[in-house]
Design a protein around this motif. Sequence first.
Motif, PDB file in Angstrom:
ATOM      1  N   ALA A 198       0.836  -1.205   0.000  1.00 53.03           N
ATOM      2  CA  ALA A 198       0.000   0.000   0.000  1.00 53.03           C
ATOM      3  C   ALA A 198       0.868   1.250   0.000  1.00 53.03           C
ATOM      4  O   ALA A 198       0.578   2.232  -0.702  1.00 53.03           O
ATOM      5  CB  ALA A 198      -0.928  -0.008   1.214  1.00 53.03           C
ATOM      6  N   PHE A 199       1.949   1.229   0.776  1.00 53.07           N
ATOM      7  CA  PHE A 199       2.885   2.356   0.824  1.00 53.07           C
ATOM      8  C   PHE A 199       3.520   2.590  -0.545  1.00 53.07           C
ATOM      9  O   PHE A 199       3.593   3.731  -1.028  1.00 53.07           O
ATOM     10  CB  PHE A 199       3.963   2.075   1.873  1.00 53.07           C
ATOM     11  CG  PHE A 199       5.178   2.955   1.781  1.00 53.07           C
ATOM     12  CD1 PHE A 199       5.145   4.259   2.245  1.00 53.07           C
ATOM     13  CD2 PHE A 199       6.361   2.470   1.230  1.00 53.07           C
ATOM     14  CE1 PHE A 199       6.271   5.079   2.158  1.00 53.07           C
ATOM     15  CE2 PHE A 199       7.486   3.275   1.145  1.00 53.07           C
ATOM     16  CZ  PHE A 199       7.440   4.584   1.608  1.00 53.07           C
ATOM     17  N   LEU A 200       3.990   1.523  -1.175  1.00 55.17           N
ATOM     18  CA  LEU A 200       4.640   1.652  -2.483  1.00 55.17           C
ATOM     19  C   LEU A 200       3.658   2.136  -3.545  1.00 55.17           C
ATOM     20  O   LEU A 200       3.989   3.000  -4.367  1.00 55.17           O
ATOM     21  CB  LEU A 200       5.240   0.309  -2.897  1.00 55.17           C
ATOM     22  CG  LEU A 200       6.388  -0.218  -2.029  1.00 55.17           C
ATOM     23  CD1 LEU A 200       6.780  -1.624  -2.460  1.00 55.17           C
ATOM     24  CD2 LEU A 200       7.588   0.712  -2.090  1.00 55.17           C
ATOM     25  N   THR A 201       2.453   1.588  -3.528  1.00 54.33           N
ATOM     26  CA  THR A 201       1.443   1.981  -4.514  1.00 54.33           C
ATOM     27  C   THR A 201       1.044   3.438  -4.327  1.00 54.33           C
ATOM     28  O   THR A 201       0.945   4.198  -5.297  1.00 54.33           O
ATOM     29  CB  THR A 201       0.209   1.072  -4.392  1.00 54.33           C
ATOM     30  OG1 THR A 201       0.595  -0.290  -4.634  1.00 54.33           O
ATOM     31  CG2 THR A 201      -0.863   1.472  -5.394  1.00 54.33           C
ATOM     32  N   ALA A 202       0.806   3.838  -3.081  1.00 56.00           N
ATOM     33  CA  ALA A 202       0.415   5.222  -2.812  1.00 56.00           C
ATOM     34  C   ALA A 202       1.524   6.188  -3.202  1.00 56.00           C
ATOM     35  O   ALA A 202       1.269   7.246  -3.791  1.00 56.00           O
ATOM     36  CB  ALA A 202       0.068   5.384  -1.334  1.00 56.00           C
ATOM     37  N   SER A 203       2.760   5.837  -2.892  1.00 52.33           N
ATOM     38  CA  SER A 203       3.890   6.708  -3.232  1.00 52.33           C
ATOM     39  C   SER A 203       4.013   6.876  -4.738  1.00 52.33           C
ATOM     40  O   SER A 203       4.290   7.980  -5.237  1.00 52.33           O
ATOM     41  CB  SER A 203       5.186   6.131  -2.657  1.00 52.33           C
ATOM     42  OG  SER A 203       5.145   6.072  -1.247  1.00 52.33           O
ATOM     43  N   LYS A 204       3.808   5.787  -5.464  1.00 47.96           N
ATOM     44  CA  LYS A 204       3.870   5.860  -6.925  1.00 47.96           C
ATOM     45  C   LYS A 204       2.770   6.762  -7.473  1.00 47.96           C
ATOM     46  O   LYS A 204       2.995   7.558  -8.399  1.00 47.96           O
ATOM     47  CB  LYS A 204       3.749   4.458  -7.516  1.00 47.96           C
ATOM     48  CG  LYS A 204       3.818   4.430  -9.040  1.00 47.96           C
ATOM     49  CD  LYS A 204       3.708   3.008  -9.574  1.00 47.96           C
ATOM     50  CE  LYS A 204       3.754   2.987 -11.097  1.00 47.96           C
ATOM     51  NZ  LYS A 204       3.628   1.597 -11.624  1.00 47.96           N
ATOM     52  N   ARG A 205       1.576   6.669  -6.904  1.00 47.30           N
ATOM     53  CA  ARG A 205       0.462   7.486  -7.382  1.00 47.30           C
ATOM     54  C   ARG A 205       0.656   8.959  -7.032  1.00 47.30           C
ATOM     55  O   ARG A 205       0.240   9.842  -7.789  1.00 47.30           O
ATOM     56  CB  ARG A 205      -0.851   6.942  -6.818  1.00 47.30           C
ATOM     57  CG  ARG A 205      -1.208   5.583  -7.419  1.00 47.30           C
ATOM     58  CD  ARG A 205      -2.419   4.935  -6.779  1.00 47.30           C
ATOM     59  NE  ARG A 205      -2.681   3.626  -7.378  1.00 47.30           N
ATOM     60  CZ  ARG A 205      -3.567   2.742  -6.912  1.00 47.30           C
ATOM     61  NH1 ARG A 205      -4.272   3.029  -5.827  1.00 47.30           N
ATOM     62  NH2 ARG A 205      -3.732   1.573  -7.520  1.00 47.30           N
ATOM     63  N   VAL A 206       1.286   9.230  -5.902  1.00 48.55           N
ATOM     64  CA  VAL A 206       1.637  10.615  -5.566  1.00 48.55           C
ATOM     65  C   VAL A 206       2.613  11.163  -6.608  1.00 48.55           C
ATOM     66  O   VAL A 206       2.445  12.279  -7.118  1.00 48.55           O
ATOM     67  CB  VAL A 206       2.257  10.698  -4.155  1.00 48.55           C
ATOM     68  CG1 VAL A 206       2.902  12.067  -3.934  1.00 48.55           C
ATOM     69  CG2 VAL A 206       1.202  10.448  -3.089  1.00 48.55           C
ATOM     70  N   THR A 212       2.058  14.413 -13.712  1.00 45.94           N
ATOM     71  CA  THR A 212       0.968  14.726 -14.634  1.00 45.94           C
ATOM     72  C   THR A 212       0.594  16.202 -14.579  1.00 45.94           C
ATOM     73  O   THR A 212       0.294  16.825 -15.608  1.00 45.94           O
ATOM     74  CB  THR A 212      -0.270  13.870 -14.310  1.00 45.94           C
ATOM     75  OG1 THR A 212       0.072  12.490 -14.422  1.00 45.94           O
ATOM     76  CG2 THR A 212      -1.416  14.181 -15.261  1.00 45.94           C
ATOM     77  N   GLU A 213       0.626  16.765 -13.372  1.00 46.61           N
ATOM     78  CA  GLU A 213       0.280  18.173 -13.190  1.00 46.61           C
ATOM     79  C   GLU A 213       1.448  19.110 -13.484  1.00 46.61           C
ATOM     80  O   GLU A 213       1.298  20.335 -13.386  1.00 46.61           O
ATOM     81  CB  GLU A 213      -0.201  18.406 -11.754  1.00 46.61           C
ATOM     82  CG  GLU A 213      -1.481  17.674 -11.390  1.00 46.61           C
ATOM     83  CD  GLU A 213      -2.679  18.219 -12.144  1.00 46.61           C
ATOM     84  OE1 GLU A 213      -2.779  19.455 -12.274  1.00 46.61           O
ATOM     85  OE2 GLU A 213      -3.506  17.408 -12.610  1.00 46.61           O
ATOM     86  N   ALA A 214       2.607  18.515 -13.841  1.00 46.67           N
ATOM     87  CA  ALA A 214       3.816  19.306 -14.119  1.00 46.67           C
ATOM     88  C   ALA A 214       4.153  20.223 -12.945  1.00 46.67           C
ATOM     89  O   ALA A 214       4.483  21.403 -13.115  1.00 46.67           O
ATOM     90  CB  ALA A 214       3.648  20.116 -15.404  1.00 46.67           C
TER      91      ALA A 214
END
Length: 333
Positions: A198-206, A212-214
């Motif tokens: 969950a930590f790795l997935t959340a960090s990747k999505r952050v 994406t927002e540059a």
Amino acid sequence: MTTFLIACLAFASQVEERPAVLVTIGAAGTDEYGAQFAEWAERWRDAALRGDSEVTIIGGSSETNAGPEEGPPTDHERLQAAIRDLPPTGRSPVWIVLIGHGTFDGREAKFNLRGPDLGVDDLNAWLTRLHRPIVVVNCSSASGPFLKGLSKQNRVVVTAARSGDEQNFARFGDYISAAIADPSADLDKDDQVSLLEAFLTASKRVEEFYRTEARLATEHALLDDNGDGLGTPADWFRGVRATKRAKDGADLDGARARQIHLVPSARESNLSPEAQRRRDELELELEDLRSQKERLDEAEYYDRLQTILVELSRLYQQATPEGEAEPRPSGSD
């Protein structure tokens, strides 16, 4: 009468073995943040109930927080009381999830509550009475100092920020609340999502959000599960194993967090508490053995490896329904 007392004691023991999840929603500041925090908390509640945990939600309501002499107890007092009422011992973890904003004045980091804020020393003092696994997930900005202040053996600490200076709104809480029970976050394909995953997935999505927002990333989450208070970032991992090495040779984190699941699989639930304990010990031994591979004689390494894997296989056979494949032991890849 004796039979009745034995049955009551057995039931009490089972109740104490249930994981406890305490989710605290901090002062939102605006209705927009309040709605977001409530949604994140609800995800934690849903996941905890799916995992047969006892759940307590503190904060986030319209109740006042004037204090015991003027009205209801403050959220600070509610959290303290909730921790005080927990069984002090057991194998099942206590999860402390903090959702909201944080501050740092250059000396001390705090989690913002309605009423008195929560400091690192406060929380650490309350947790001292607990002699059982503890997970703290601080989703707030400026939460980095909580990692060093709470780090201890048999604890896993996750913070949304790597320091007190990362004071902008943290989105990590959104992503980890979504990942904790998301099948797509099951990186090692064992039918359950570990805290590490969950930590790795959340960090990747952050990271993906800021890219994406540059925008320049203003939050960098850390995980500590070996008690050294240093923490390891997600980009040090490949899959579910840390592959980079600290310059000072410090041990890396992840092995213990990989063993903790809020929503365990059916196979995990079939393991007895004693089998789970032994499995966890063997997996940590396996991880330690892997770290020594370059220093050991090849024959000795593979002999010890086989001994561990054979015992792990026997444990998994006990919990695997007929016709299903056994899971791959953590650390065996």
